[in-house]
Design an enzyme around this catalytic site. Structure first.
Site, PDB file in Angstrom:
ATOM      1  CG  PHE A   1      -1.734   1.279   1.353  1.00 39.77           C
ATOM      2  CD1 PHE A   1      -2.562   1.684   0.312  1.00 39.77           C
ATOM      3  CD2 PHE A   1      -1.687   2.062   2.493  1.00 39.77           C
ATOM      4  CE1 PHE A   1      -3.325   2.854   0.406  1.00 39.77           C
ATOM      5  CE2 PHE A   1      -2.447   3.227   2.608  1.00 39.77           C
ATOM      6  CZ  PHE A   1      -3.260   3.628   1.557  1.00 39.77           C
TER       7      PHE A   1
ATOM      8  CE1 TYR B   1       1.702   4.953   4.414  1.00 37.70           C
ATOM      9  CE2 TYR B   1       1.563   7.314   4.825  1.00 37.70           C
ATOM     10  CZ  TYR B   1       2.060   6.068   5.152  1.00 37.70           C
ATOM     11  OH  TYR B   1       2.945   5.942   6.204  1.00 37.70           O
ATOM     12  N   GLY B   2       2.168   7.706   0.147  1.00 38.74           N
ATOM     13  CA  GLY B   2       3.094   8.842   0.109  1.00 38.74           C
ATOM     14  C   GLY B   2       3.888   8.839  -1.183  1.00 38.74           C
ATOM     15  CB  SER B   3       7.493   9.390  -1.852  1.00 35.72           C
ATOM     16  OG  SER B   3       8.001   8.295  -1.131  1.00 35.72           O
TER      17      SER B   3
ATOM     18  CD  GLU C   1      10.710   4.934   4.093  1.00 40.02           C
ATOM     19  OE1 GLU C   1      10.665   5.808   4.976  1.00 40.02           O
ATOM     20  OE2 GLU C   1      10.875   5.199   2.886  1.00 40.02           O
TER      21      GLU C   1
END
Ligand code: BEZ
Length: 180
Positions: free
Chosen positions: A4, A6-8, A83
């Site tokens: 999933f 949702y950012g970069s 991350e």
């Protein structure tokens, strides 16, 4: 295997995928509340990047990428390192709402929970925008990150008031102030 984004990863996945599917996860909203000293900022001038915060009843729209097992293992191992500053890898139900795929898939996502050492938390949008305008890191300028994300969400026909209002504050603070 599904990842999933949702950012970069929505606008710059950087990996090979089999399918890209629009949809959402329930119970979360996207927020620029995670401090970035390694990608979109530096320890001297930390930027802000997205995390998901728990909001009962909310939906966070994004995309899920389908990867082969081998590509998934390889890329997730890479993301686990990339991350490492506050993000946890978790599995979430992803509700696919796409012409190709509908239904619930299990997807992996990276979430930086409140209380992690790089959690910046909520700030007024003009203050967040000042930070983002001033910050740049090894992955590029922080402003480019939010403006690319806003553009990618608009292309997906996704409404996200936090991202769009913050992007306005970043690109034109004088106009955003008069909109308030
Ligand atoms: C993403 O969905 O783009 C993402 C967000 C936080 C950490 C890693 C990837």
């Amino acid at each position: 295997m599904w990842l999933f984004a949702y950012g970069s990863l929505i606008f710059r996945p950087g990996f090979a995928f089999q399918r890209r599917v629009r949809g959402y996860v329930e119970g979360f909203e996207r927020r620029f509340w995670q401090v970035s000293t390694d990608h979109r900022g530096t320890p001297e001038s930390p930027g802000r990047v997205v995390t998901l915060v728990s909001v009962p009843g909310a939906r966070c729209w994004g995309v899920a990428y389908e990867l082969s097992d081998a590509d998934f293992e390889r890329y997730v191992a890479h993301l686990d390192v990339r991350e490492r500053n506050g993000y946890d890898r978790i599995a979430l139900p992803f509700v696919a709402q796409d012409r190709q795929v509908t239904g619930v898939l299990s997807a992996v996502a990276y979430i930086a929970p409140a209380g992690n050492p790089h959690f910046g938390g909520e700030l007024p949008l003009p203050e967040l925008a000042d930070i983002i305008r001033a910050s740049s890191g090894p992955s590029g300028h922080n402003a480019e990150y939010i403006l690319s994300l806003a553009e990618a969400l608009a292309a997906l026909d996704v409404e996200d008031a936090h991202v769009f209002e913050l992007a306005n504050w970043v690109s034109d603070p004088a106009a955003a102030a008069t909109d308030d």
